[in-house]
Design a protein around this motif. Structure first.
Motif, PDB file in Angstrom:
ATOM      1  N   ALA A 105     -10.852  -7.580  -8.550  1.00 30.18           N
ATOM      2  CA  ALA A 105      -9.872  -7.057  -7.593  1.00 30.18           C
ATOM      3  C   ALA A 105     -10.482  -6.904  -6.204  1.00 30.18           C
ATOM      4  O   ALA A 105      -9.803  -7.121  -5.187  1.00 30.18           O
ATOM      5  CB  ALA A 105      -9.323  -5.719  -8.090  1.00 30.18           C
ATOM      6  N   ARG A 106     -11.745  -6.554  -6.142  1.00 33.77           N
ATOM      7  CA  ARG A 106     -12.401  -6.302  -4.860  1.00 33.77           C
ATOM      8  C   ARG A 106     -12.638  -7.578  -4.038  1.00 33.77           C
ATOM      9  O   ARG A 106     -12.986  -7.488  -2.862  1.00 33.77           O
ATOM     10  CB  ARG A 106     -13.725  -5.575  -5.081  1.00 33.77           C
ATOM     11  N   PHE A 108     -10.359  -9.366  -3.019  1.00 32.88           N
ATOM     12  CA  PHE A 108      -9.298  -9.299  -2.000  1.00 32.88           C
ATOM     13  C   PHE A 108      -9.799  -8.623  -0.731  1.00 32.88           C
ATOM     14  O   PHE A 108      -9.404  -9.012   0.381  1.00 32.88           O
ATOM     15  CB  PHE A 108      -8.086  -8.543  -2.563  1.00 32.88           C
ATOM     16  N   ASP A 109     -10.662  -7.630  -0.866  1.00 35.31           N
ATOM     17  CA  ASP A 109     -11.158  -6.885   0.297  1.00 35.31           C
ATOM     18  C   ASP A 109     -11.905  -7.775   1.289  1.00 35.31           C
ATOM     19  O   ASP A 109     -11.976  -7.450   2.479  1.00 35.31           O
ATOM     20  CB  ASP A 109     -12.122  -5.782  -0.147  1.00 35.31           C
ATOM     21  N   MET A 115      -1.461  -8.824   1.506  1.00 39.19           N
ATOM     22  CA  MET A 115      -1.043  -8.416   0.165  1.00 39.19           C
ATOM     23  C   MET A 115       0.356  -8.971  -0.070  1.00 39.19           C
ATOM     24  O   MET A 115       1.287  -8.667   0.685  1.00 39.19           O
ATOM     25  CB  MET A 115      -1.040  -6.891   0.078  1.00 39.19           C
ATOM     26  N   ASP A 120       1.787  -6.700  -6.542  1.00 39.05           N
ATOM     27  CA  ASP A 120       0.378  -7.043  -6.354  1.00 39.05           C
ATOM     28  C   ASP A 120      -0.425  -5.828  -5.896  1.00 39.05           C
ATOM     29  O   ASP A 120      -1.560  -5.613  -6.335  1.00 39.05           O
ATOM     30  CB  ASP A 120       0.239  -8.174  -5.335  1.00 39.05           C
ATOM     31  N   TYR A 124      -3.536  -4.111  -7.829  1.00 38.66           N
ATOM     32  CA  TYR A 124      -4.832  -3.857  -7.172  1.00 38.66           C
ATOM     33  C   TYR A 124      -5.246  -2.399  -7.378  1.00 38.66           C
ATOM     34  O   TYR A 124      -6.390  -2.106  -7.723  1.00 38.66           O
ATOM     35  CB  TYR A 124      -4.702  -4.185  -5.686  1.00 38.66           C
ATOM     36  N   GLU A 127      -6.424  -1.761 -10.982  1.00 40.94           N
ATOM     37  CA  GLU A 127      -7.751  -2.280 -11.339  1.00 40.94           C
ATOM     38  C   GLU A 127      -8.878  -1.546 -10.616  1.00 40.94           C
ATOM     39  O   GLU A 127     -10.046  -1.673 -11.014  1.00 40.94           O
ATOM     40  CB  GLU A 127      -7.843  -3.780 -11.023  1.00 40.94           C
ATOM     41  N   THR A 128      -8.561  -0.820  -9.560  1.00 33.57           N
ATOM     42  CA  THR A 128      -9.600  -0.132  -8.775  1.00 33.57           C
ATOM     43  C   THR A 128      -9.539   1.380  -9.005  1.00 33.57           C
ATOM     44  O   THR A 128     -10.219   1.901  -9.872  1.00 33.57           O
ATOM     45  CB  THR A 128      -9.476  -0.493  -7.287  1.00 33.57           C
TER      46      THR A 128
END
Length: 281
Positions: A105-106, A108-109, A115, A120, A124, A127-128
């Motif tokens: 997931a990270r 994406f950062d 987003m 979505d 995110y 999962e975080t």
């Protein structure tokens, strides 16, 4: 020279003071494990701040994947946070898949891709932040934790969306947009417009919609939070501050100014929930 325990604890205190406070309300024999989880989370959440190019950032995330997957005996690998995390995973039989999903997931950062949708965004958050709450709950009380997995999902969404709103000025400066494209479209904006200049006429409507979404998840959490056993409270204590942060945003200008809570208020709100829990709604 400080040992690993002090290094990990100091890392959380410096990078995630709100979670640092919550860990102090956990039983003494559980705190080191919580600190290792929170230090790991701070490490991977801060990769973009330290490594400004996406590909080296992905390499760092892969390094963590490899460390968590490996069976390392003896003295460990010499990285205080990684060694502490490995010990926590082993001692508390935490699922490695949860960490792998968090690292995925990270990714994406590291990029400036918008987003795509509310779904979505909630994935995110799940999962975080939600995974982190559930892992902390498993450390605190592995028998009770599975019963509150759904509540952890709500809590994680509320906390993560609040956190993303707090980071709006930073994200906009570097061209990142965590506000979902479908929420922006409904507000009459777009990811490109939202991060540019003053954000355009739809920016404030989009922020209001994000605050409402955070409040929706927070209320769903609070409706079930009275049932939390005291043993699990420390895992959920970061939620003690969410309502106060959201109220500050509604009165301020979160697009440009990061709302702050005084240290005294943060301590008081955390103490109140740690000792009394959440009232039934």
């Amino acid at each position: 020279m400080p040992g690993n325990t002090e290094i990990v604890m100091d890392a959380v205190r410096a990078t995630d003071h709100d979670r640092y406070l919550t860990a102090l309300y956990a039983p003494a024999d559980k705190r080191d494990a919580l600190f290792s989880l929170y230090a790991f989370n701070a490490e991977i959440a801060g990769i973009r701040d330290r490594i400004h190019e996406p590909l080296p950032g992905e390499v760092r995330l892969q390094w963590w994947r490899d460390v968590i997957a490996a069976d390392i005996e003896g003295a460990g690998i010499g990285h205080p946070v990684a060694d502490a995390l490995k010990a926590t995973i082993s001692a508390h039989r935490l699922p490695k898949l949860a960490f792998d999903n968090m690292l995925e997931a990270r990714i994406f950062d590291l990029y400036d891709d918008p987003m795509p949708s509310r779904t979505d965004l909630e994935g995110y958050c799940g999962e975080t932040a939600a995974a982190l709450i559930q892992l902390a709950a498993m450390v605190l009380d592995p028998v009770e934790a599975p019963r509150f997995a759904e509540l952890a999902g709500r809590a994680g969404c509320a906390q993560a969306i609040t956190g993303l709103l707090l980071l709006l000025p930073l994200h906009r400066r570097r061209g990142q947009c965590f506000v979902p494209a479908d929420i922006l479209a409904a507000a009459g904006s777009s990811p490109e417009e939202f991060v540019a200049g003053d954000g355009g006429p739809g920016a404030e409507r989009a922020v209001a919609a994000m605050i409402a979404l955070a409040r929706e998840h927070l209320r769903a959490f609070e409706q079930g939070a009275a049932a939390l056993p005291p043993s699990l409270r420390p895992a959920f204590l970061p939620l003690a501050l969410s309502r106060a942060y959201l109220a500050k945003m509604e009165k301020g200008d979160p697009l440009r100014v990061t709302p702050r809570l005084s240290a005294l208020r943060r301590h008081w709100l955390t103490l109140r929930r740690a000792t009394k829990g959440w009232p039934a709604l």
